[in-house]
Scaffold this motif. Structure first.
Motif, PDB file in Angstrom:
ATOM      1  N   ARG A   1      32.658  36.140  43.928  1.00  0.00           N
ATOM      2  CA  ARG A   1      33.119  37.496  43.679  1.00  0.00           C
ATOM      3  C   ARG A   1      32.249  38.423  44.531  1.00  0.00           C
TER       4      ARG A   1
ATOM      5  N   GLU B   1      37.623  37.855  39.452  1.00  0.00           N
ATOM      6  CA  GLU B   1      36.710  38.433  38.469  1.00  0.00           C
ATOM      7  C   GLU B   1      36.185  37.327  37.562  1.00  0.00           C
TER       8      GLU B   1
ATOM      9  N   THR C   1      36.703  45.190  45.934  1.00  0.00           N
ATOM     10  CA  THR C   1      36.462  43.903  45.294  1.00  0.00           C
ATOM     11  C   THR C   1      37.189  42.786  46.029  1.00  0.00           C
TER      12      THR C   1
END
Length: 268
Positions: A188, A204, A200
């Motif tokens: 991540r 997650e 991002t």
């Protein structure tokens, strides 16, 4: 706007901003040393011009590019320096005109490329948007060296998203080019963009992660600064190893930059 149009446009803006930075320099200023040992400002622009030329061959004449790749394979440790050195020997106006012409030709070729086409490169083959992203990454990185040489502080922009993305996507390449097995697990990556927004990458809740300012991450993956001088952090041994070797550019492993206060190691 499509993803391709966005990166093509951002490449043009990034190149034009660097052009403004160097177009008014005097001949002596073109010879000013940059943080890359042995490389002047002229070397930096010459490298961009050289890479644009071979990228144009990759897009328009893959057989000719294959010949360039064969030459590089015979001198993997020096072919980048050799190309920069030859261009840096030119008078500054000639070098600047060559860079402008080459990047304009490449931009047109990328615009005209068929959707889904892939082109050979020193690393994995690239699509037109990927090629443009790689050119933007290099333009930004070598522009950083030039800005540092001139004492100019550049404000980070949203165009860093392209640099960050290619840096993340090149994770496995950084391991493979060093003869190491890439981690099976994806990481991540959470980066804080110039406007405070969060960028991002990866799932997650991944077991290993990398966090920090997007600017610092981009300086790291382009090897424009040492990890010790940046606010990029890793959780997990494999993620930590990646931050030690990360490189967004194709070719042999980069020597990286020494920590501040230490002796420099190499141009890439």
């Amino acid at each position: 706007m499509s993803d391709a149009a966005a990166v093509f446009g951002d490449l043009s803006v990034e190149s034009d901003e660097l052009d403004l930075l160097v177009s008014g320099l005097s001949e002596p200023e073109w010879t000013a040393a940059t943080p890359a040992p042995g490389w002047s400002i002229a070397h930096q622009i010459a490298h961009l011009a050289w890479t644009d030329r071979v990228a144009l061959l990759a897009v328009t004449d893959p057989a000719a590019f294959a010949g360039e790749a064969e030459k590089a394979a015979t001198a993997p440790a020096t072919f980048v320096d050799d190309g920069a050195r030859a261009g840096a020997a030119l008078p500054a106006p000639v070098l600047l005109a060559r860079w402008r012409d080459g990047r304009a030709r490449l931009r047109r070729a990328l615009d005209e490329a068929s959707a889904g086409a892939r082109f050979p490169w020193y690393g994995p083959p690239m699509s037109a948007p990927s090629m443009a992203t790689a050119r933007l990454m290099e333009t930004w990185a070598h522009g950083q060296d030039i800005a540092d040489a001139l004492g100019v502080r550049r404000a980070p922009t949203a165009r860093l998203r392209h640099v960050a993305r290619i840096g993340v996507r090149a994770r496995d390449y950084a391991f493979l080019v060093r003869g190491e097995q890439p981690p099976a697990e994806q990481f991540r990556v959470d980066l804080t963009g110039p406007g405070g927004e969060l960028w991002t990458y990866g799932a997650e809740g991944a077991g290993q992660c990398v966090t920090g300012p997007a600017l610092d991450f981009c300086l790291l993956v382009t090897q424009r600064a040492h990890r010790a001088d940046l606010a990029v952090r890793a959780e997990g041994a494999d993620a930590g190893r990646w931050l030690d070797i990360a490189q967004a550019f194709a070719g042999p492993p980069g020597a990286g930059r020494a920590p501040e206060g230490s002796e420099p190691e190499g141009p890439e």
